[in-house]
Design a protein around this motif. Structure first.
Motif, PDB file in Angstrom:
ATOM      1  N   SER A 120     -62.741   4.035  16.698  1.00 25.00           N
ATOM      2  CA  SER A 120     -63.763   4.845  17.368  1.00 25.00           C
ATOM      3  C   SER A 120     -65.159   4.263  17.147  1.00 25.00           C
ATOM      4  O   SER A 120     -65.977   4.201  18.072  1.00 25.00           O
ATOM      5  CB  SER A 120     -63.693   6.302  16.909  1.00 25.00           C
ATOM      6  OG  SER A 120     -63.894   6.398  15.519  1.00 25.00           O
ATOM      7  N   GLY A 121     -65.442   3.784  15.940  1.00 29.42           N
ATOM      8  CA  GLY A 121     -66.741   3.171  15.679  1.00 29.42           C
ATOM      9  C   GLY A 121     -66.942   1.891  16.480  1.00 29.42           C
ATOM     10  O   GLY A 121     -68.016   1.647  17.045  1.00 29.42           O
ATOM     11  N   SER A 122     -65.902   1.085  16.541  1.00 36.95           N
ATOM     12  CA  SER A 122     -65.985  -0.163  17.309  1.00 36.95           C
ATOM     13  C   SER A 122     -66.105   0.107  18.800  1.00 36.95           C
ATOM     14  O   SER A 122     -66.791  -0.632  19.513  1.00 36.95           O
ATOM     15  CB  SER A 122     -64.758  -1.034  17.039  1.00 36.95           C
ATOM     16  OG  SER A 122     -64.743  -1.463  15.712  1.00 36.95           O
ATOM     17  N   LEU A 123     -65.438   1.155  19.259  1.00 41.77           N
ATOM     18  CA  LEU A 123     -65.529   1.498  20.680  1.00 41.77           C
ATOM     19  C   LEU A 123     -66.955   1.900  21.045  1.00 41.77           C
ATOM     20  O   LEU A 123     -67.485   1.470  22.075  1.00 41.77           O
ATOM     21  CB  LEU A 123     -64.546   2.615  21.024  1.00 41.77           C
ATOM     22  CG  LEU A 123     -64.490   3.030  22.483  1.00 41.77           C
ATOM     23  CD1 LEU A 123     -64.112   1.840  23.362  1.00 41.77           C
ATOM     24  CD2 LEU A 123     -63.501   4.162  22.675  1.00 41.77           C
ATOM     25  N   TRP A 124     -67.588   2.705  20.199  1.00 43.04           N
ATOM     26  CA  TRP A 124     -68.985   3.090  20.461  1.00 43.04           C
ATOM     27  C   TRP A 124     -69.906   1.877  20.401  1.00 43.04           C
ATOM     28  O   TRP A 124     -70.812   1.726  21.230  1.00 43.04           O
ATOM     29  CB  TRP A 124     -69.447   4.173  19.494  1.00 43.04           C
ATOM     30  CG  TRP A 124     -68.949   5.518  19.899  1.00 43.04           C
ATOM     31  CD1 TRP A 124     -67.995   6.254  19.276  1.00 43.04           C
ATOM     32  CD2 TRP A 124     -69.355   6.262  21.044  1.00 43.04           C
ATOM     33  NE1 TRP A 124     -67.782   7.416  19.968  1.00 43.04           N
ATOM     34  CE2 TRP A 124     -68.605   7.457  21.053  1.00 43.04           C
ATOM     35  CE3 TRP A 124     -70.270   6.041  22.069  1.00 43.04           C
ATOM     36  CZ2 TRP A 124     -68.753   8.413  22.035  1.00 43.04           C
ATOM     37  CZ3 TRP A 124     -70.418   7.010  23.053  1.00 43.04           C
ATOM     38  CH2 TRP A 124     -69.673   8.177  23.032  1.00 43.04           C
ATOM     39  N   ALA A 125     -69.687   1.000  19.435  1.00 40.26           N
ATOM     40  CA  ALA A 125     -70.506  -0.213  19.344  1.00 40.26           C
ATOM     41  C   ALA A 125     -70.289  -1.091  20.568  1.00 40.26           C
ATOM     42  O   ALA A 125     -71.253  -1.647  21.126  1.00 40.26           O
ATOM     43  CB  ALA A 125     -70.160  -0.987  18.075  1.00 40.26           C
ATOM     44  N   THR A 131     -62.141  -6.745  20.184  1.00 41.40           N
ATOM     45  CA  THR A 131     -60.903  -7.176  19.535  1.00 41.40           C
ATOM     46  C   THR A 131     -60.410  -6.116  18.559  1.00 41.40           C
ATOM     47  O   THR A 131     -59.211  -5.823  18.490  1.00 41.40           O
ATOM     48  CB  THR A 131     -61.127  -8.512  18.798  1.00 41.40           C
ATOM     49  OG1 THR A 131     -61.639  -9.456  19.723  1.00 41.40           O
ATOM     50  CG2 THR A 131     -59.854  -9.024  18.191  1.00 41.40           C
ATOM     51  N   ILE A 132     -61.323  -5.514  17.823  1.00 46.83           N
ATOM     52  CA  ILE A 132     -60.944  -4.460  16.876  1.00 46.83           C
ATOM     53  C   ILE A 132     -60.380  -3.261  17.624  1.00 46.83           C
ATOM     54  O   ILE A 132     -59.365  -2.682  17.219  1.00 46.83           O
ATOM     55  CB  ILE A 132     -62.155  -4.070  16.006  1.00 46.83           C
ATOM     56  CG1 ILE A 132     -62.544  -5.249  15.106  1.00 46.83           C
ATOM     57  CG2 ILE A 132     -61.845  -2.829  15.179  1.00 46.83           C
ATOM     58  CD1 ILE A 132     -63.834  -5.056  14.352  1.00 46.83           C
ATOM     59  N   VAL A 133     -61.013  -2.881  18.731  1.00 48.61           N
ATOM     60  CA  VAL A 133     -60.514  -1.760  19.525  1.00 48.61           C
ATOM     61  C   VAL A 133     -59.109  -2.053  20.043  1.00 48.61           C
ATOM     62  O   VAL A 133     -58.217  -1.200  19.977  1.00 48.61           O
ATOM     63  CB  VAL A 133     -61.482  -1.438  20.691  1.00 48.61           C
ATOM     64  CG1 VAL A 133     -60.872  -0.431  21.643  1.00 48.61           C
ATOM     65  CG2 VAL A 133     -62.811  -0.932  20.163  1.00 48.61           C
ATOM     66  N   TYR A 134     -58.886  -3.248  20.562  1.00 46.11           N
ATOM     67  CA  TYR A 134     -57.571  -3.621  21.091  1.00 46.11           C
ATOM     68  C   TYR A 134     -56.508  -3.572  19.996  1.00 46.11           C
ATOM     69  O   TYR A 134     -55.425  -3.009  20.186  1.00 46.11           O
ATOM     70  CB  TYR A 134     -57.593  -5.018  21.707  1.00 46.11           C
ATOM     71  CG  TYR A 134     -58.580  -5.210  22.810  1.00 46.11           C
ATOM     72  CD1 TYR A 134     -58.916  -4.171  23.674  1.00 46.11           C
ATOM     73  CD2 TYR A 134     -59.203  -6.429  23.004  1.00 46.11           C
ATOM     74  CE1 TYR A 134     -59.829  -4.356  24.693  1.00 46.11           C
ATOM     75  CE2 TYR A 134     -60.117  -6.622  24.023  1.00 46.11           C
ATOM     76  CZ  TYR A 134     -60.427  -5.573  24.855  1.00 46.11           C
ATOM     77  OH  TYR A 134     -61.337  -5.747  25.857  1.00 46.11           O
ATOM     78  N   GLN A 135     -56.815  -4.167  18.839  1.00 46.45           N
ATOM     79  CA  GLN A 135     -55.847  -4.207  17.746  1.00 46.45           C
ATOM     80  C   GLN A 135     -55.515  -2.809  17.241  1.00 46.45           C
ATOM     81  O   GLN A 135     -54.340  -2.454  17.089  1.00 46.45           O
ATOM     82  CB  GLN A 135     -56.397  -5.021  16.572  1.00 46.45           C
ATOM     83  CG  GLN A 135     -56.391  -6.489  16.754  1.00 46.45           C
ATOM     84  CD  GLN A 135     -56.974  -7.188  15.542  1.00 46.45           C
ATOM     85  OE1 GLN A 135     -57.639  -6.583  14.702  1.00 46.45           O
ATOM     86  NE2 GLN A 135     -56.723  -8.482  15.449  1.00 46.45           N
ATOM     87  N   ALA A 136     -56.547  -2.046  16.947  1.00 43.86           N
ATOM     88  CA  ALA A 136     -56.325  -0.718  16.369  1.00 43.86           C
ATOM     89  C   ALA A 136     -55.596   0.196  17.341  1.00 43.86           C
ATOM     90  O   ALA A 136     -54.678   0.927  16.940  1.00 43.86           O
ATOM     91  CB  ALA A 136     -57.666  -0.106  15.960  1.00 43.86           C
ATOM     92  N   SER A 137     -55.969   0.165  18.608  1.00 45.15           N
ATOM     93  CA  SER A 137     -55.293   1.036  19.574  1.00 45.15           C
ATOM     94  C   SER A 137     -53.842   0.615  19.774  1.00 45.15           C
ATOM     95  O   SER A 137     -52.957   1.462  19.936  1.00 45.15           O
ATOM     96  CB  SER A 137     -56.039   1.055  20.899  1.00 45.15           C
ATOM     97  OG  SER A 137     -56.085  -0.229  21.470  1.00 45.15           O
ATOM     98  N   TYR A 138     -53.565  -0.675  19.722  1.00 44.11           N
ATOM     99  CA  TYR A 138     -52.184  -1.144  19.852  1.00 44.11           C
ATOM    100  C   TYR A 138     -51.338  -0.655  18.681  1.00 44.11           C
ATOM    101  O   TYR A 138     -50.230  -0.139  18.869  1.00 44.11           O
ATOM    102  CB  TYR A 138     -52.142  -2.671  19.941  1.00 44.11           C
ATOM    103  CG  TYR A 138     -50.738  -3.214  20.004  1.00 44.11           C
ATOM    104  CD1 TYR A 138     -50.017  -3.171  21.198  1.00 44.11           C
ATOM    105  CD2 TYR A 138     -50.122  -3.742  18.880  1.00 44.11           C
ATOM    106  CE1 TYR A 138     -48.715  -3.648  21.268  1.00 44.11           C
ATOM    107  CE2 TYR A 138     -48.829  -4.220  18.933  1.00 44.11           C
ATOM    108  CZ  TYR A 138     -48.136  -4.171  20.129  1.00 44.11           C
ATOM    109  OH  TYR A 138     -46.854  -4.639  20.185  1.00 44.11           O
ATOM    110  N   ILE A 139     -51.827  -0.818  17.476  1.00 48.87           N
ATOM    111  CA  ILE A 139     -51.074  -0.400  16.294  1.00 48.87           C
ATOM    112  C   ILE A 139     -50.898   1.114  16.286  1.00 48.87           C
ATOM    113  O   ILE A 139     -49.816   1.620  15.986  1.00 48.87           O
ATOM    114  CB  ILE A 139     -51.766  -0.881  14.996  1.00 48.87           C
ATOM    115  CG1 ILE A 139     -51.807  -2.404  14.948  1.00 48.87           C
ATOM    116  CG2 ILE A 139     -51.087  -0.306  13.763  1.00 48.87           C
ATOM    117  CD1 ILE A 139     -50.453  -3.072  14.933  1.00 48.87           C
TER     118      ILE A 139
END
Length: 177
Positions: free
Chosen positions: A118-123, A152-160
Motif C-alpha cells: 500500500s505504501g509503494s502504491l501511493w508512492a 516492482t514492489i507493488v507487483y511482487q507483493a500483490s502477486y504473493i
C-alpha cells in the motif's frame, strides 16, 4: 550541394544531401529590410560547395504536432547532441526495476507485504503524477527511477498476497496478512 537561398545548412546522410536539423547559416537578415527581391538575391552567394559559409548551431526547433501536442523529445528538446538522453529515460527505469526486485522482496519480508504494497502504491501514484508534469528532465528521470522501484514492489507483493489467498488462506486470511 548547399541550400544557400534558404539559410538552412545542408548535410549528407547516407550519401544523400539533406537539410541539417542542427545547424543554420550565419546571416544578417536585417540588412535586407526594405530591399527588393531582386536586390536580395544579389546578397546571397552563388551556389557552391558551401564550405566557405559560416554556420551556427540552432537554438530552437519546430516540431510536427499533428499527432501529438507534446512528446518527451519536444518537451526538453532532446535533439542535436542530446539524442542520448532519449534512451536514458528507459535505462533509468530499468535501473529502478533492477534494484526494486531484490530489495522489494527483502523489505516485504521485513516490514510486511500488505504495508509495503500500500505504501509503494501511493508512492507510485505520486511520482507518476509528478513525472507527468515534471518541469525538468532530471526530475523526470528521478520520477522514472522511483516509479520502477515502487512498481516492482507493488507487483511482487500483490502477486504473493494473491497466491497466498488462492492457496487456502482465503479472503479473510488475505486481509490479515
Amino acid at each position: 550541394m548547399p541550400d544557400t537561398k534558404t539559410g538552412v545548412s545542408r548535410t549528407t546522410v547516407g550519401g544523400v544531401a539533406h537539410h541539417s536539423q542542427c545547424e543554420m547559416y550565419v546571416r544578417n537578415y536585417s540588412v535586407l529590410e526594405g530591399v527588393t527581391w531582386e536586390e536580395r538575391l544579389k546578397y546571397l552567394p552563388d551556389e557552391g560547395d558551401g564550405s566557405d559559409l559560416p554556420t551556427q548551431p540552432c537554438d530552437a526547433w519546430e516540431y510536427d504536432k499533428t499527432s501529438f501536442e507534446s512528446t518527451l523529445i519536444s518537451e526538453w528538446d532532446l535533439v542535436c547532441g542530446r539524442e542520448h538522453l532519449r534512451s536514458l529515460s528507459q535505462s533509468i527505469f530499468m535501473v529502478g526495476y533492477f534494484f526494486g526486485a531484490p530489495l522489494g522482496g527483502y523489505f516485504c519480508d521485513r516490514f510486511g507485504r500488505k504495508k509495503l504494497m500500500s505504501g509503494s502504491l501511493w508512492a507510485f501514484i505520486v511520482v507518476s503524477v509528478l513525472g507527468s508534469v515534471a518541469p525538468s528532465y532530471p526530475l523526470f528521470l528521478v520520477c522514472r527511477l522511483v516509479m520502477a522501484f515502487t512498481g516492482t514492489i507493488v507487483y511482487q507483493a500483490s502477486y504473493i498476497l494473491g497466491e497466498r489467498a488462492s492457496c487456502g488462506a482465503g479472503t479473510v486470511g488475505l486481509l490479515w496478512v
